[in-house]
Design a protein around this motif. Sequence first.
Motif, PDB file in Angstrom:
ATOM      1  N   THR A  91      -5.801 -12.007 -15.214  1.00 20.56           N
ATOM      2  CA  THR A  91      -6.399 -10.797 -15.792  1.00 20.56           C
ATOM      3  C   THR A  91      -7.090  -9.985 -14.707  1.00 20.56           C
ATOM      4  OG1 THR A  91      -6.740 -11.869 -17.936  1.00 20.56           O
ATOM      5  CG2 THR A  91      -8.087  -9.930 -17.456  1.00 20.56           C
ATOM      6  N   ALA A  92      -7.905 -10.663 -13.880  1.00 19.00           N
ATOM      7  CA  ALA A  92      -8.644  -9.974 -12.817  1.00 19.00           C
ATOM      8  C   ALA A  92      -7.691  -9.377 -11.790  1.00 19.00           C
ATOM      9  CB  ALA A  92      -9.606 -10.946 -12.148  1.00 19.00           C
ATOM     10  N   GLU A  93      -6.710 -10.152 -11.348  1.00 20.37           N
ATOM     11  CA  GLU A  93      -5.752  -9.666 -10.345  1.00 20.37           C
ATOM     12  C   GLU A  93      -5.074  -8.377 -10.828  1.00 20.37           C
ATOM     13  OE1 GLU A  93      -4.523 -10.800  -7.340  1.00 20.37           O
ATOM     14  OE2 GLU A  93      -5.042 -12.917  -7.149  1.00 20.37           O
ATOM     15  N   ASN A  94      -4.603  -8.399 -12.056  1.00 16.46           N
ATOM     16  CA  ASN A  94      -3.830  -7.269 -12.569  1.00 16.46           C
ATOM     17  C   ASN A  94      -4.685  -6.071 -12.930  1.00 16.46           C
ATOM     18  OD1 ASN A  94      -0.733  -7.794 -13.053  1.00 16.46           O
ATOM     19  ND2 ASN A  94      -1.768  -9.739 -13.368  1.00 16.46           N
ATOM     20  N   ILE A  95      -5.829  -6.296 -13.573  1.00 12.44           N
ATOM     21  CA  ILE A  95      -6.670  -5.166 -13.968  1.00 12.44           C
ATOM     22  C   ILE A  95      -7.256  -4.478 -12.743  1.00 12.44           C
ATOM     23  CG2 ILE A  95      -8.883  -4.567 -15.048  1.00 12.44           C
ATOM     24  CD1 ILE A  95      -8.204  -6.393 -17.335  1.00 12.44           C
ATOM     25  N   ILE A  96      -7.781  -5.253 -11.799  1.00 12.76           N
ATOM     26  CA  ILE A  96      -8.430  -4.649 -10.626  1.00 12.76           C
ATOM     27  C   ILE A  96      -7.417  -3.938  -9.743  1.00 12.76           C
ATOM     28  CG2 ILE A  96      -9.673  -5.156  -8.491  1.00 12.76           C
ATOM     29  CD1 ILE A  96     -11.104  -7.396 -10.038  1.00 12.76           C
ATOM     30  N   PHE A  97      -6.318  -4.605  -9.405  1.00 11.83           N
ATOM     31  CA  PHE A  97      -5.355  -3.975  -8.500  1.00 11.83           C
ATOM     32  C   PHE A  97      -4.666  -2.789  -9.165  1.00 11.83           C
ATOM     33  CE2 PHE A  97      -1.392  -3.378  -6.195  1.00 11.83           C
ATOM     34  CZ  PHE A  97      -1.866  -3.309  -4.894  1.00 11.83           C
ATOM     35  N   ASN A  98      -4.316  -2.897 -10.440  1.00 18.13           N
ATOM     36  CA  ASN A  98      -3.617  -1.796 -11.102  1.00 18.13           C
ATOM     37  C   ASN A  98      -4.544  -0.628 -11.411  1.00 18.13           C
ATOM     38  OD1 ASN A  98      -0.653  -2.370 -11.600  1.00 18.13           O
ATOM     39  ND2 ASN A  98      -1.563  -4.301 -12.235  1.00 18.13           N
ATOM     40  N   THR A  99      -5.846  -0.888 -11.559  1.00 19.48           N
ATOM     41  CA  THR A  99      -6.795   0.221 -11.648  1.00 19.48           C
ATOM     42  C   THR A  99      -6.812   0.976 -10.323  1.00 19.48           C
ATOM     43  OG1 THR A  99      -8.190  -0.941 -13.259  1.00 19.48           O
ATOM     44  CG2 THR A  99      -9.212   0.854 -12.019  1.00 19.48           C
ATOM     45  N   GLY A 100      -6.788   0.216  -9.222  1.00 18.70           N
ATOM     46  CA  GLY A 100      -6.694   0.846  -7.905  1.00 18.70           C
ATOM     47  C   GLY A 100      -5.407   1.623  -7.743  1.00 18.70           C
ATOM     48  N   ARG A 101      -4.326   1.093  -8.271  1.00 17.59           N
ATOM     49  CA  ARG A 101      -3.037   1.794  -8.200  1.00 17.59           C
ATOM     50  C   ARG A 101      -3.076   3.082  -9.019  1.00 17.59           C
ATOM     51  NH1 ARG A 101       2.643  -0.936  -8.145  1.00 17.59           N
ATOM     52  NH2 ARG A 101       1.530  -2.761  -8.856  1.00 17.59           N
ATOM     53  N   PHE A 102      -3.750   3.045 -10.162  1.00 18.21           N
ATOM     54  CA  PHE A 102      -3.888   4.242 -11.005  1.00 18.21           C
ATOM     55  C   PHE A 102      -4.649   5.336 -10.256  1.00 18.21           C
ATOM     56  CE2 PHE A 102      -6.449   6.691 -14.055  1.00 18.21           C
ATOM     57  CZ  PHE A 102      -5.436   7.278 -14.801  1.00 18.21           C
ATOM     58  N   VAL A 103      -5.772   4.959  -9.635  1.00 17.84           N
ATOM     59  CA  VAL A 103      -6.550   5.923  -8.852  1.00 17.84           C
ATOM     60  C   VAL A 103      -5.718   6.445  -7.685  1.00 17.84           C
ATOM     61  CG1 VAL A 103      -8.586   6.243  -7.400  1.00 17.84           C
ATOM     62  CG2 VAL A 103      -8.760   4.896  -9.503  1.00 17.84           C
ATOM     63  N   GLY A 104      -5.029   5.532  -7.000  1.00 13.37           N
ATOM     64  CA  GLY A 104      -4.207   5.925  -5.865  1.00 13.37           C
ATOM     65  C   GLY A 104      -3.069   6.851  -6.239  1.00 13.37           C
ATOM     66  N   GLY A 105      -2.625   6.761  -7.500  1.00 11.43           N
ATOM     67  CA  GLY A 105      -1.536   7.621  -7.950  1.00 11.43           C
ATOM     68  C   GLY A 105      -1.872   9.099  -7.926  1.00 11.43           C
ATOM     69  N   PHE A 106      -3.174   9.416  -7.881  1.00 11.89           N
ATOM     70  CA  PHE A 106      -3.582  10.823  -7.827  1.00 11.89           C
ATOM     71  C   PHE A 106      -3.585  11.375  -6.402  1.00 11.89           C
ATOM     72  CE2 PHE A 106      -5.395   9.505 -11.883  1.00 11.89           C
ATOM     73  CZ  PHE A 106      -5.073  10.584 -12.698  1.00 11.89           C
ATOM     74  N   ALA A 107      -3.394  10.508  -5.402  1.00  7.80           N
ATOM     75  CA  ALA A 107      -3.464  10.944  -4.012  1.00  7.80           C
ATOM     76  C   ALA A 107      -2.478  12.061  -3.681  1.00  7.80           C
ATOM     77  CB  ALA A 107      -3.262   9.752  -3.077  1.00  7.80           C
ATOM     78  N   PRO A 108      -1.187  11.925  -4.027  1.00  4.44           N
ATOM     79  CA  PRO A 108      -0.249  13.006  -3.689  1.00  4.44           C
ATOM     80  C   PRO A 108      -0.657  14.353  -4.302  1.00  4.44           C
ATOM     81  CG  PRO A 108       0.947  11.021  -4.282  1.00  4.44           C
ATOM     82  CD  PRO A 108      -0.491  10.770  -4.622  1.00  4.44           C
ATOM     83  N   LEU A 109      -1.156  14.320  -5.546  1.00  3.79           N
ATOM     84  CA  LEU A 109      -1.573  15.552  -6.217  1.00  3.79           C
ATOM     85  C   LEU A 109      -2.779  16.171  -5.526  1.00  3.79           C
ATOM     86  CD1 LEU A 109      -1.557  17.582  -8.568  1.00  3.79           C
ATOM     87  CD2 LEU A 109      -2.930  15.933  -9.874  1.00  3.79           C
ATOM     88  N   LEU A 110      -3.814  15.371  -5.281  1.00  6.97           N
ATOM     89  CA  LEU A 110      -5.041  15.898  -4.685  1.00  6.97           C
ATOM     90  C   LEU A 110      -4.807  16.409  -3.269  1.00  6.97           C
ATOM     91  CD1 LEU A 110      -7.643  13.258  -5.935  1.00  6.97           C
ATOM     92  CD2 LEU A 110      -7.304  15.590  -6.768  1.00  6.97           C
TER      93      LEU A 110
ATOM     94  N   LEU B  88     -14.454  -4.504  -5.602  1.00  7.64           N
ATOM     95  CA  LEU B  88     -13.027  -4.774  -5.419  1.00  7.64           C
ATOM     96  C   LEU B  88     -12.168  -3.625  -5.949  1.00  7.64           C
ATOM     97  CD1 LEU B  88     -12.987  -8.563  -6.353  1.00  7.64           C
ATOM     98  CD2 LEU B  88     -12.582  -7.585  -4.081  1.00  7.64           C
ATOM     99  N   ILE B  89     -12.604  -2.984  -7.031  1.00  5.61           N
ATOM    100  CA  ILE B  89     -11.876  -1.826  -7.552  1.00  5.61           C
ATOM    101  C   ILE B  89     -11.888  -0.689  -6.535  1.00  5.61           C
ATOM    102  CG2 ILE B  89     -11.952   0.023  -9.282  1.00  5.61           C
ATOM    103  CD1 ILE B  89     -12.768  -2.080 -11.343  1.00  5.61           C
ATOM    104  N   VAL B  90     -13.051  -0.472  -5.893  1.00  2.00           N
ATOM    105  CA  VAL B  90     -13.142   0.571  -4.864  1.00  2.00           C
ATOM    106  C   VAL B  90     -12.187   0.261  -3.714  1.00  2.00           C
ATOM    107  CG1 VAL B  90     -14.629   1.586  -3.094  1.00  2.00           C
ATOM    108  CG2 VAL B  90     -15.509   1.252  -5.415  1.00  2.00           C
ATOM    109  N   VAL B  91     -12.196  -0.991  -3.256  1.00  2.00           N
ATOM    110  CA  VAL B  91     -11.353  -1.382  -2.126  1.00  2.00           C
ATOM    111  C   VAL B  91      -9.867  -1.212  -2.470  1.00  2.00           C
ATOM    112  CG1 VAL B  91     -10.661  -3.325  -0.681  1.00  2.00           C
ATOM    113  CG2 VAL B  91     -13.073  -2.949  -1.163  1.00  2.00           C
ATOM    114  N   CYS B  92      -9.474  -1.654  -3.663  1.00  2.00           N
ATOM    115  CA  CYS B  92      -8.069  -1.524  -4.080  1.00  2.00           C
ATOM    116  C   CYS B  92      -7.676  -0.058  -4.289  1.00  2.00           C
ATOM    117  CB  CYS B  92      -7.827  -2.321  -5.363  1.00  2.00           C
ATOM    118  SG  CYS B  92      -7.873  -4.109  -5.136  1.00  2.00           S
ATOM    119  N   SER B  93      -8.617   0.752  -4.772  1.00  2.51           N
ATOM    120  CA  SER B  93      -8.339   2.177  -4.967  1.00  2.51           C
ATOM    121  C   SER B  93      -8.107   2.871  -3.633  1.00  2.51           C
ATOM    122  CB  SER B  93      -9.500   2.846  -5.708  1.00  2.51           C
ATOM    123  OG  SER B  93      -9.649   2.313  -7.010  1.00  2.51           O
ATOM    124  N   VAL B  94      -8.952   2.547  -2.645  1.00  6.23           N
ATOM    125  CA  VAL B  94      -8.794   3.126  -1.316  1.00  6.23           C
ATOM    126  C   VAL B  94      -7.452   2.713  -0.710  1.00  6.23           C
ATOM    127  CG1 VAL B  94      -9.651   3.059   1.063  1.00  6.23           C
ATOM    128  CG2 VAL B  94     -11.251   3.370  -0.849  1.00  6.23           C
TER     129      VAL B  94
END
Length: 411
Positions: A351-370, A231-237
Amino acid sequence: MGAKAKINVGQENEKIGKYQHQTVWAASIGYAMDGLDMMMLSFVLPLIIAYFGINSAQAGSISTITLLGVVLGGYLFGVMADVYGRVRVFTWTILIFSLFTGLCAFAPNFSTFNVFRFFSGLGLGGEFGIGMTLVTESWPKKYRTRATSYVAVGYQAGTVLATLTAALIAPHFGWRGVFLVGVIPAILAWWTRRHLDEPEMWKNIKKEKKNRVSISELFHSSKITGTTLGLIVVCSVQNFGYYGIMSWMPTMLAKQHHYTISGTTYWTLSTIVGMVVGIVFFGWLADRWGRKPAYITFQICAALIIWIYFQISNPTLLVILGSVLGFFVNGMMGGYGALLAEHYRTEARSTAENIIFNTGRFVGGFAPLLIGIFALNSSLSAVLGFLSLIYVLAAASMLFLVPETKGKELV
């Protein structure tokens, strides 16, 4: 008949009552603040740069600091909502966001402005996961994904509201006026949830004294650990693709196709319309087909449309097909609330909703830079086209790591 009876009737007979509509309304307005905040900052950033006399690196730090607050707030308030109650913490988060968004309008210097942005992000971070938890625990399973899709549309409404606010307020009252007006919908969000009752599921957990910090529930067995990682991978993508395309597409249109600001606005509107239709359709599809078939279908289609889309050189066709791009790339947002909720017990759901989705949001935040780094040695269209590969990774994660949960009773 009290709220408790309404919830039970709704779940047993699969009927939708006043309470269910109230939860969707409260959560939708809350998630709209996410879209409002992101786009509002984008529109007034040039004014902020000029006012404080900052450079581009300092300007970029505003979004980074805000995102840091969002991620940390998501973790913190997600856990707190499992311990103290969904509605109670949901009310706290919007008040924190309102207060510090308003204070941004009075920031005397750039450093203070960034501090206020961090704390507004902290409050904003809890909105998605807590709102989705509230809705999924209140709606009957037959309509669960459709309900979360209505919440997800709120984000797009927030982006439209930010566009209107910036266009109407900034020319007359500057960036400070925009932030002040931005407080009004946040106060409306607080108003809609101030008397909302807690879901019966959480009340039962509280009676059994199971409302405790439950981060370990995300990893308590090898099977659930695999599901959490999938789920973390899916949310990150999801977040990586969204932030990457939405951040760089207007620049690509301007540099490679010589579009003016009005031209990129047409693309934005076309894409947002596609996103809204895609979100609502995905919610219906996931309730009919199941979570895995719906996600894998959209992920494969997203991979194909991205690859095809960024081979197109006709700028008019890019605008027209922007709605198709938005439909598949962001339509999946309609299902994350239900998808995440159905894999975890009530004592750990927020806890699961917020940690998993916001971890994905954190990873996604690097997209503009990369994407910006890779674009130094290649065209933006070529780099954006390679985003199609990450959606194949998401489809593989759904296929092999995430179990089907259609029709599952929440426990």
